[in-house]
Design an enzyme around this catalytic site. Structure first.
Site, PDB file in Angstrom:
ATOM      1  N   LYS A   1       0.854  -1.187   0.000  1.00 34.94           N
ATOM      2  CA  LYS A   1       0.000   0.000   0.000  1.00 34.94           C
ATOM      3  C   LYS A   1       0.889   1.237   0.000  1.00 34.94           C
ATOM      4  O   LYS A   1       2.078   1.197   0.357  1.00 34.94           O
ATOM      5  CB  LYS A   1      -0.932   0.034   1.213  1.00 34.94           C
ATOM      6  CG  LYS A   1      -0.227  -0.061   2.583  1.00 34.94           C
ATOM      7  CD  LYS A   1       0.341   1.231   3.108  1.00 34.94           C
ATOM      8  CE  LYS A   1       0.968   1.079   4.495  1.00 34.94           C
ATOM      9  NZ  LYS A   1       1.741   2.271   4.924  1.00 34.94           N
TER      10      LYS A   1
ATOM     11  N   ASP B   1      -2.774  -1.082  10.701  1.00 33.85           N
ATOM     12  CA  ASP B   1      -3.142  -1.092   9.293  1.00 33.85           C
ATOM     13  C   ASP B   1      -3.405  -2.490   8.743  1.00 33.85           C
ATOM     14  O   ASP B   1      -3.652  -2.637   7.541  1.00 33.85           O
ATOM     15  CB  ASP B   1      -2.101  -0.361   8.436  1.00 33.85           C
ATOM     16  CG  ASP B   1      -0.697  -0.934   8.559  1.00 33.85           C
ATOM     17  OD1 ASP B   1      -0.504  -1.859   9.372  1.00 33.85           O
ATOM     18  OD2 ASP B   1       0.208  -0.443   7.853  1.00 33.85           O
TER      19      ASP B   1
END
Length: 285
Positions: free
Chosen positions: A17, A142
């Site tokens: 990401k 996350d």
């Protein structure tokens, strides 16, 4: 959580990401920081394989330098899924690492999320996305975004997620020859911790500040050099770093910037994705 036709012998994808911005807007009593950030996936991935066994043991077949097996996020994720579901099956886990450690690309968190999603499928434990995300959060703030697999506006410690539909540009990502400690950045005395709250509209209008950038650039010369190279394209830091990136509308332009890298710098061109490679692999959502 339903999944497509992914066999036990298949490689499961653990995508990277980028944090397209990162604001530190406060600090909680427990020491964690309140954030605003935007996650988008890229098509660069680790690859994992899982061999299911009947003895309940969780084994890591691929050593990670500096990480004991018991602390490996894939092992911890598998054991957490066992504990919540009471599953008596085990697994041997092999990982092909393509994402740098300490790079801000989320490699360890993504590996943990893919472990949860894959073993939920292979063990037949039948948890839905919300249940897997609840197991994921204690593993790292996350990890849930990788479980859910959708680009997201995030708040809190990064766990409050709202899916967003963003442009999917090309990125040039540079990989400095260093690993940045997230813990060190968030404990740094010079880190800004009182940024004002913004809205998604502010971000879409160009507010892409990363509050960690000044601290990381000051303490990591290799990151500073990479940012200097990307300055014509307004380079940014992802997460707490070390990786930095620039945005391009055209793949050829990104490849041209990559071709101009000075000796000693490493990087790659990649495509932004609002649905992660893992979600695409599962063919859901």
């Amino acid at each position: 959580m339903e999944s497509g036709d992914v066999s036990a012998a298949s490689a499961w994808l653990a995508p990277a990401k980028l944090n397209l911005m990162l604001r530190v807007v406060g600090r909680r009593a427990d020491g964690y920081h309140e954030l605003q950030t935007v996650f988008q996936f890229i098509d660069r991935c680790d690859r994992l394989w899982f061999d299911v066994c009947d003895d309940g043991r969780i084994r890591r077949l691929t050593a990670v330098e500096g990480v004991e097996e018991s602390q490996d996020l894939t092992v911890r994720a598998a054991r957490a899924l066992q504990q919540v579901t009471g599953c008596r099956l085990g697994a041997a886990i092999r990982c092909e690492k393509n994402l740098p450690m300490g790079g801000g690309l989320g490699g360890g968190s993504s590996d943990a999320a893919t472990t949860l999603v894959a073993l939920n499928h292979l063990w037949g434990t039948g948890l839905d996305e919300d249940a897997l995300s609840a197991i994921a959060l204690p593993l790292g703030a996350d990890v849930p975004v990788f479980v859910r697999g959708r680009a997201a506006w995030a708040e809190g410690v990064g766990e409050r997620l709202d899916p967003v539909d963003l442009p999917e540009p090309w990125y040039l990502v540079l990989v400095p020859d260093c690993a940045v400690s997230t813990k060190a950045v968030f404990s740094h005395p010079e880190l800004t911790r009182d940024s004002k709250l913004i809205t998604l509209a502010d971000f879409l209008s160009g507010d892409v500040v990363n509050d960690c950038l000044s601290v990381v650039r000051k303490d990591y010369p290799d990151v500073a050099a990479a940012l200097e190279y990307l300055s014509p394209w307004h380079g940014r830091l992802t997460g707490t770093g070390a990786c930095v990136f620039a945005v391009f509308d055209d793949e050829a332009d990104a490849q041209g910037a990559l071709a101009g890298l000075p000796g000693g710098m490493r990087g790659f061109v990649t495509k932004g994705q609002n649905r992660s490679a893992l979600l695409r692999q599962l063919d859901v959502g």
